[in-house]
Scaffold this motif. Structure first.
Motif, PDB file in Angstrom:
ATOM      1  N   HIS A   5    -129.870 -82.639 -59.908  1.00 13.44           N
ATOM      2  CA  HIS A   5    -130.633 -83.505 -58.710  1.00 13.44           C
ATOM      3  C   HIS A   5    -129.678 -84.846 -58.864  1.00 13.44           C
ATOM      4  O   HIS A   5    -130.000 -85.559 -58.048  1.00 13.44           O
ATOM      5  CB  HIS A   5    -132.007 -83.558 -59.259  1.00 13.44           C
ATOM      6  N   TYR A  48    -138.481 -83.578 -47.147  1.00 13.65           N
ATOM      7  CA  TYR A  48    -138.674 -83.319 -48.836  1.00 13.65           C
ATOM      8  C   TYR A  48    -137.372 -84.139 -49.412  1.00 13.65           C
ATOM      9  O   TYR A  48    -137.674 -85.048 -50.167  1.00 13.65           O
ATOM     10  CB  TYR A  48    -138.624 -81.952 -49.148  1.00 13.65           C
ATOM     11  N   PRO A  49    -136.004 -84.204 -49.147  1.00 15.13           N
ATOM     12  CA  PRO A  49    -135.168 -84.802 -49.659  1.00 15.13           C
ATOM     13  C   PRO A  49    -134.837 -86.175 -49.347  1.00 15.13           C
ATOM     14  O   PRO A  49    -134.601 -86.956 -50.153  1.00 15.13           O
ATOM     15  CB  PRO A  49    -133.741 -84.145 -49.335  1.00 15.13           C
ATOM     16  N   LEU A  72    -137.903 -88.083 -51.222  1.00 18.14           N
ATOM     17  CA  LEU A  72    -137.066 -88.451 -52.466  1.00 18.14           C
ATOM     18  C   LEU A  72    -136.319 -89.449 -52.629  1.00 18.14           C
ATOM     19  O   LEU A  72    -136.184 -90.347 -53.579  1.00 18.14           O
ATOM     20  CB  LEU A  72    -136.442 -87.169 -53.206  1.00 18.14           C
ATOM     21  N   ARG A  73    -135.683 -89.908 -51.601  1.00 22.16           N
ATOM     22  CA  ARG A  73    -134.626 -91.025 -51.489  1.00 22.16           C
ATOM     23  C   ARG A  73    -135.328 -92.308 -50.958  1.00 22.16           C
ATOM     24  O   ARG A  73    -134.832 -93.096 -50.393  1.00 22.16           O
ATOM     25  CB  ARG A  73    -133.217 -90.741 -50.448  1.00 22.16           C
ATOM     26  N   PHE A 112    -129.738 -84.798 -45.791  1.00 22.62           N
ATOM     27  CA  PHE A 112    -129.660 -85.902 -46.531  1.00 22.62           C
ATOM     28  C   PHE A 112    -128.189 -86.396 -46.605  1.00 22.62           C
ATOM     29  O   PHE A 112    -127.987 -87.213 -47.513  1.00 22.62           O
ATOM     30  CB  PHE A 112    -130.551 -85.727 -47.808  1.00 22.62           C
ATOM     31  N   ARG A 159    -134.582 -79.067 -56.674  1.00 20.48           N
ATOM     32  CA  ARG A 159    -133.697 -80.020 -57.738  1.00 20.48           C
ATOM     33  C   ARG A 159    -132.252 -80.375 -56.953  1.00 20.48           C
ATOM     34  O   ARG A 159    -131.835 -81.518 -57.432  1.00 20.48           O
ATOM     35  CB  ARG A 159    -133.494 -79.136 -59.027  1.00 20.48           C
ATOM     36  N   SER A 160    -131.667 -79.540 -56.302  1.00 16.36           N
ATOM     37  CA  SER A 160    -130.436 -79.742 -55.947  1.00 16.36           C
ATOM     38  C   SER A 160    -130.633 -81.050 -54.767  1.00 16.36           C
ATOM     39  O   SER A 160    -129.767 -81.823 -54.293  1.00 16.36           O
ATOM     40  CB  SER A 160    -129.888 -78.576 -55.111  1.00 16.36           C
ATOM     41  N   MET A 161    -131.851 -80.898 -54.058  1.00 14.22           N
ATOM     42  CA  MET A 161    -132.091 -81.990 -53.161  1.00 14.22           C
ATOM     43  C   MET A 161    -132.232 -83.516 -53.876  1.00 14.22           C
ATOM     44  O   MET A 161    -132.691 -84.422 -52.971  1.00 14.22           O
ATOM     45  CB  MET A 161    -133.224 -81.661 -52.110  1.00 14.22           C
ATOM     46  N   GLY A 162    -132.297 -83.316 -55.125  1.00  9.60           N
ATOM     47  CA  GLY A 162    -132.614 -84.721 -55.735  1.00  9.60           C
ATOM     48  C   GLY A 162    -133.973 -84.951 -56.540  1.00  9.60           C
ATOM     49  O   GLY A 162    -134.161 -86.066 -57.175  1.00  9.60           O
ATOM     50  N   ALA A 163    -134.851 -83.756 -56.633  1.00  7.03           N
ATOM     51  CA  ALA A 163    -135.796 -83.708 -57.404  1.00  7.03           C
ATOM     52  C   ALA A 163    -135.714 -83.539 -58.937  1.00  7.03           C
ATOM     53  O   ALA A 163    -134.695 -82.541 -59.356  1.00  7.03           O
ATOM     54  CB  ALA A 163    -136.843 -82.805 -57.000  1.00  7.03           C
TER      55      ALA A 163
END
Lengths: 382, 269
Positions: free
Chosen positions: A99, A124-125, A128-129, A176, B176-180
């Motif tokens: 991540h 979703y991504p 997270l940001r 993203f 997870r790859s997207m940042g989680a």
């Protein structure tokens, strides 16, 4: 030996796109050095090194179990290698968890979140940001337009077709603005027509975004169509890294020659620079890469030409007998027997004004000296 | 209803009548003893009696009016609630870990965790009593919760593992790859999709604790006596229809929770 770094570019949509140039500043080169990964006695990656340029579309091509997916998973951070190094730009990332690597990923089975709508998947991504609500809405719209799914944000995943799901997965992986895009056989679940259409779309998207892309496939045609360069992998080792054209025309190992395209091989004897095929000398366009005595001549159906008389000058020759013609619509494949036992195929464009030689006729086969490829058998890693 | 065979080989319902009768008898045999207590609980008699001669609610009143019974009920509900929390969390984590793990020993761990289901409970109870004695966990809520969790975790594990089977772990990798982070990916992507299995497992854990008597008999003494323990002891001393009233309530609650649990499992996506 030909220039190993020759880059023939993609098969369509030439480079030099203005929008790609600016985006390319954002993407990163990848440098992989001496990666080793073993599962028990099995070496999934056996001393793998490869450099991927910034903004490049690199395809990892190989049969199943060759290690191509393991390499992709190492880049993504889901598999930790036993030794080696991976850098994105000038940053070593092997110890970073997935991540924190800033990568977009697309899987074969899409891996969309079924409990969220299309728009929620894409958001979703961004959530997270901690991107603001208004900006999320705007970027989701833009990403959907980019993959030609404008206005479908409210849909449930279950309402989408296979092709649409793949587009959503793609949009989610790039929304993203990751620095690197990894794709694991993303199109293999689609039917043939849709797959070809999506190949074009993925390639177009790559041109537009200029993002460094690593694409895994076992489909050689897909690799040849889409890639800037292709790394052929077998038994955990990189066999050859080259542009599609160079890879096809100048394979460096017996494995690459046989894995890509339709190939027939004949035994030749090598002594210094002279090569003999069934007792007859043949010319090679360039000095041989390997000095082994017993090697193979690699012939493809489309480089061979049939002559009733002598072949044109500048060609190597081989005599044979016509066995059978197979009509394939756009082309005709003629099977020719040489040296009694061995069979070769010759492919010609179909032309209605041509008459076919009767089976059993004696003919001469000719091919250009520059198309002559001679390689030792075996794993070719020497 | 099919009375006449449409083809030579078709079997009519009439020809299968004997099979239906056998099935009905088996069901009656399985359920009747349990349901016998329901009419008995509404009896007016001072003794357990079937069929009752007259009807009343006096034994329900006796139950609710007794401080001892009420206290035991509170203990039972406390223990069941806490067991549900402990067993659901640990069992779900175990199911998740074993599902994603590529370690070969995972299979053995899985068997080990389900062992309490096949070991005679009385042996387990003795073992727990002897283990708890030196650390003072006997006759405590904590001790009961831990002991009941041992029984409940295997069921949680099995239920959640079944739910995970349909879940595509690639989804978590994408997240997870997207940042989680991994825990966040689990909470936002995995858990919502196995939610029904987890809730269903939680209800099962609650029921197991609520109905458990053997372990409670050994380790739940004093004011930490559970409802089932008190019922058992009451049966030994005197045959009192209050037991029937409590049993009826317990059966009702268990059936309700079980039905809910089954409903949740059937809605699994």
């Amino acid at each position: 030996m030909h220039d190993a770094s020759s880059d023939t570019g993609p098969a369509f949509a030439g480079p030099g796109d203005a929008s790609a140039a600016s985006a390319q500043d954002h993407s990163l080169p990848i440098s992989v050095k001496s990666l080793v990964k073993s599962y028990g006695a099995f070496r999934a990656l056996d001393d793998v090194s490869i450099d991927i340029r910034s903004g490049e579309f690199m395809t990892l091509l190989g049969p199943s179990g060759s290690g191509k997916t393991t390499l992709l998973m190492v880049l993504a951070g889901f598999v930790r290698p036993d030794s080696g190094s991976v850098t994105f730009g000038d940053k070593e990332i092997l110890l970073l968890p997935p991540h924190k690597r800033d990568i977009g990923m697309v899987f074969q089975n899409y891996a969309l979140f079924p409990h969220m709508t299309v728009a929620e998947n894409l958001a979703y991504p961004l959530k997270l940001r901690r991107v603001g609500k208004a900006e999320i809405r705007e970027r989701v719209e833009r990403a959907l337009d980019l993959v030609q799914l404008g206005g479908l944000g409210h849909r449930d995943i279950q309402e989408l077709s296979g092709g649409q799901r793949q587009r959503v997965a793609l949009a989610r992986a790039i929304i993203f603005e990751p620095r690197i895009l990894l794709m694991d056989e993303p199109l293999s679940a689609l039917d043939k027509n849709l797959r070809e259409q999506m190949q074009f779309e993925v390639r177009r998207l790559h041109e537009q975004l200029g993002i460094t892309t690593v694409y895994v496939t076992h489909d050689q045609r897909e690799a040849l169509t889409m890639s800037d360069r292709i790394a052929v992998i077998n038994d955990g080792r990189i066999q050859q890294v080259d542009g599609p054209r160079a890879l096809y025309e100048k394979p460096e190992t017996y494995f690459v020659a046989n894995f890509i395209g339709e190939t027939f091989s004949l035994p030749v004897e090598v002594a210094g620079d002279s090569v003999t095929l069934f007792g007859q000398p043949i010319e090679t366009g360039a000095p041989l890469a390997h000095g082994d005595k017993n090697q193979s001549l690699i012939l493809r159906p489309e480089i061979l030409h049939m002559f009733e008389g002598d072949p044109d000058p500048g060609m190597n020759r081989l005599s044979g007998k016509v066995r059978q013609h197979v009509f394939q619509g756009d082309s005709v494949v003629t099977y020719v027997t040489v040296e009694g036992e061995r069979e070769l195929a010759v492919r010609r464009q179909h032309r209605s004004d041509e008459t076919e030689l009767a089976p059993g006729s004696d003919i001469q086969l000719g091919w250009l000296v520059q198309d002559t490829v001679i390689l030792p058998e075996g794993d070719g890693s020497s | 209803m099919l009375r006449k065979a449409a083809t030579a080989t078709q079997i009519t319902h009439l020809q299968r009548l004997w099979l239906y009768v056998v099935c009905a008898l088996v069901i009656v045999f399985l359920v009747a003893p349990t349901l016998l207590v329901v009419p008995m609980s509404f009896s007016d008699s001072r003794y357990l009696q079937f069929p009752p001669e007259s009807w009343s609610l006096r034994w329900y009143e006796a139950y609710l009016g007794s401080l001892e019974w009420r206290r035991a009920t509170v203990v039972s509900l406390q223990v069941a609630g806490l067991t549900m929390v402990v067993a659901t969390i640990t069992g779900t984590l175990a199911a998740y870990g074993l599902h994603v793990s590529r370690v070969k020993a995972g299979k053995y761990v899985s068997v080990l965790l389900t062992l309490p289901m096949i070991i005679p409970v009385i042996l387990l109870a003795v073992g727990i009593f002897l283990t708890f004695a030196p650390v003072g966990l006997n006759s405590t809520i904590l001790g009961l919760v831990l002991a009941h969790s041992i029984l409940a975790i295997p069921l949680v594990l099995i239920t959640v593992t079944a739910g995970m089977r349909n879940f595509d772990i690639n989804q978590e990798m994408v997240a997870r790859s997207m940042g989680a982070s991994r825990p966040w990916a689990f909470l936002t992507v995995t858990l919502p999709q196995i939610r029904n299995s987890v809730l269903s497992a939680a209800l099962l854990a609650f029921i197991i604790s609520l109905d458990e008597v053997v372990i409670a008999l050994l380790i739940a003494g004093g004011d930490k006596a559970t409802l089932t323990r008190r019922m058992f002891l009451a049966l030994r001393d005197e045959i009192d229809p209050t037991i029937a009233a409590i049993s009826t309530l317990l059966i009702g609650l268990s059936i309700l929770l079980l039905a809910l649990s089954q409903f949740l499992q059937s809605k699994r996506d």
